[in-house]
Design an enzyme around this catalytic site. Structure first.
Site, PDB file in Angstrom:
ATOM      1  N   GLU A 297      32.737  15.208  64.139  1.00 35.92           N
ATOM      2  CA  GLU A 297      32.199  16.397  64.814  1.00 35.92           C
ATOM      3  C   GLU A 297      30.675  16.470  64.727  1.00 35.92           C
ATOM      4  O   GLU A 297      30.049  17.278  65.414  1.00 35.92           O
ATOM      5  CB  GLU A 297      32.848  17.672  64.238  1.00 35.92           C
ATOM      6  CG  GLU A 297      32.335  18.131  62.890  1.00 35.92           C
ATOM      7  CD  GLU A 297      32.888  17.382  61.682  1.00 35.92           C
ATOM      8  OE1 GLU A 297      32.615  17.826  60.549  1.00 35.92           O
ATOM      9  OE2 GLU A 297      33.585  16.358  61.861  1.00 35.92           O
TER      10      GLU A 297
ATOM     11  N   CYS B 185      36.431  13.007  55.894  1.00 35.97           N
ATOM     12  CA  CYS B 185      35.570  13.082  54.704  1.00 35.97           C
ATOM     13  C   CYS B 185      36.429  13.254  53.444  1.00 35.97           C
ATOM     14  O   CYS B 185      37.211  12.374  53.102  1.00 35.97           O
ATOM     15  CB  CYS B 185      34.534  14.196  54.873  1.00 35.97           C
ATOM     16  SG  CYS B 185      33.181  14.096  53.682  1.00 35.97           S
TER      17      CYS B 185
ATOM     18  N   HIS C 107      31.837  12.234  59.590  1.00 32.80           N
ATOM     19  CA  HIS C 107      32.158  13.477  60.291  1.00 32.80           C
ATOM     20  C   HIS C 107      32.094  13.230  61.794  1.00 32.80           C
ATOM     21  O   HIS C 107      31.000  13.199  62.367  1.00 32.80           O
ATOM     22  CB  HIS C 107      31.157  14.575  59.910  1.00 32.80           C
ATOM     23  CG  HIS C 107      31.323  15.074  58.514  1.00 32.80           C
ATOM     24  ND1 HIS C 107      32.195  16.087  58.186  1.00 32.80           N
ATOM     25  CD2 HIS C 107      30.746  14.691  57.358  1.00 32.80           C
ATOM     26  CE1 HIS C 107      32.147  16.312  56.887  1.00 32.80           C
ATOM     27  NE2 HIS C 107      31.270  15.476  56.360  1.00 32.80           N
TER      28      HIS C 107
END
Length: 201
Positions: free
Chosen positions: A181, A81, A179
């Site tokens: 995750e 990001c 992202h």
């Protein structure tokens, strides 16, 4: 049993680092959070996260001296990001000079789209071992108001009003605007691919 790969997540006060640490742990690896230059240099893999505003984040990097350390790293480095954006030459956000790893300018989305973009978006034109096992058109999760226009370091593209580079690669440096995750099984696989990259990849 955890994999013995030494993974450092750069902790400079501008990252959603706990969620990344948990994602790494779910994959069977252990990661340490650090702002220590020597510990970062000794890592097998380095993750450079970032959430927030570019000029503030860059000031924090400079305060710790990490703006000098990161571009000299030799092992695989993954910017996530804002981390990816800070690895570029310059960002329109706060008229911020970046680390100059990727030869790209970060720009703000125009008035034709809702800003920030929050949600799932397709990725395509996949290149590099980072996307091994990922199909064209799979979805990842993004939260961003700024983007990298299509450039020669691109290894994946996406579209939100304009086509843009959603992932970059140059030498041992990788960057993803999304992202991993928070990107379900697709993000998990991309993170796994990064953690398993050969040092000379």
């Amino acid at each position: 049993m955890a994999d013995k790969t030494k993974i450092v997540i750069i902790d400079y006060g501008a990252g959603n680092i706990q969620s990344i640490k948990f994602a790494v742990k779910r994959l069977g690896f252990e990661a340490v959070l650090s702002s220590d230059a020597e510990e970062i240099r000794q890592a097998d893999k380095v993750i450079f996260p970032g959430v927030g505003e570019a000029s503030s984040a860059m000031k924090m990097l400079k305060k710790t001296g990490l703006d000098q350390v990161i571009p000299t790293l030799k092992q695989p480095v993954l910017g996530i990001c804002l981390g990816m954006q800070l690895m570029c030459d310059h960002s329109e956000e706060g008229d911020t000079n970046g680390l100059g790893i990727f030869k790209a300018e970060v720009r703000r989305f125009g008035k034709g789209v809702k800003v920030p973009q929050i949600g799932w978006n397709k990725i395509d034109n996949l290149k590099s071992a980072l996307f091994e096992g990922i199909e064209e058109g799979e979805y990842v999760y993004l939260v961003h108001s700024y983007f990298v226009p299509e450039c020669k370091d691109e290894i994946a593209g996406s579209e939100y009003g304009v086509k843009f580079s959603v992932a970059l690669h140059r030498d041992n440096f990788y960057g993803v605007q999304f992202h991993p995750e928070k990107s379900s099984k697709t993000g998990e696989k991309i993170l796994w691919n990064f953690l398993k990259l050969e040092v000379r990849n």
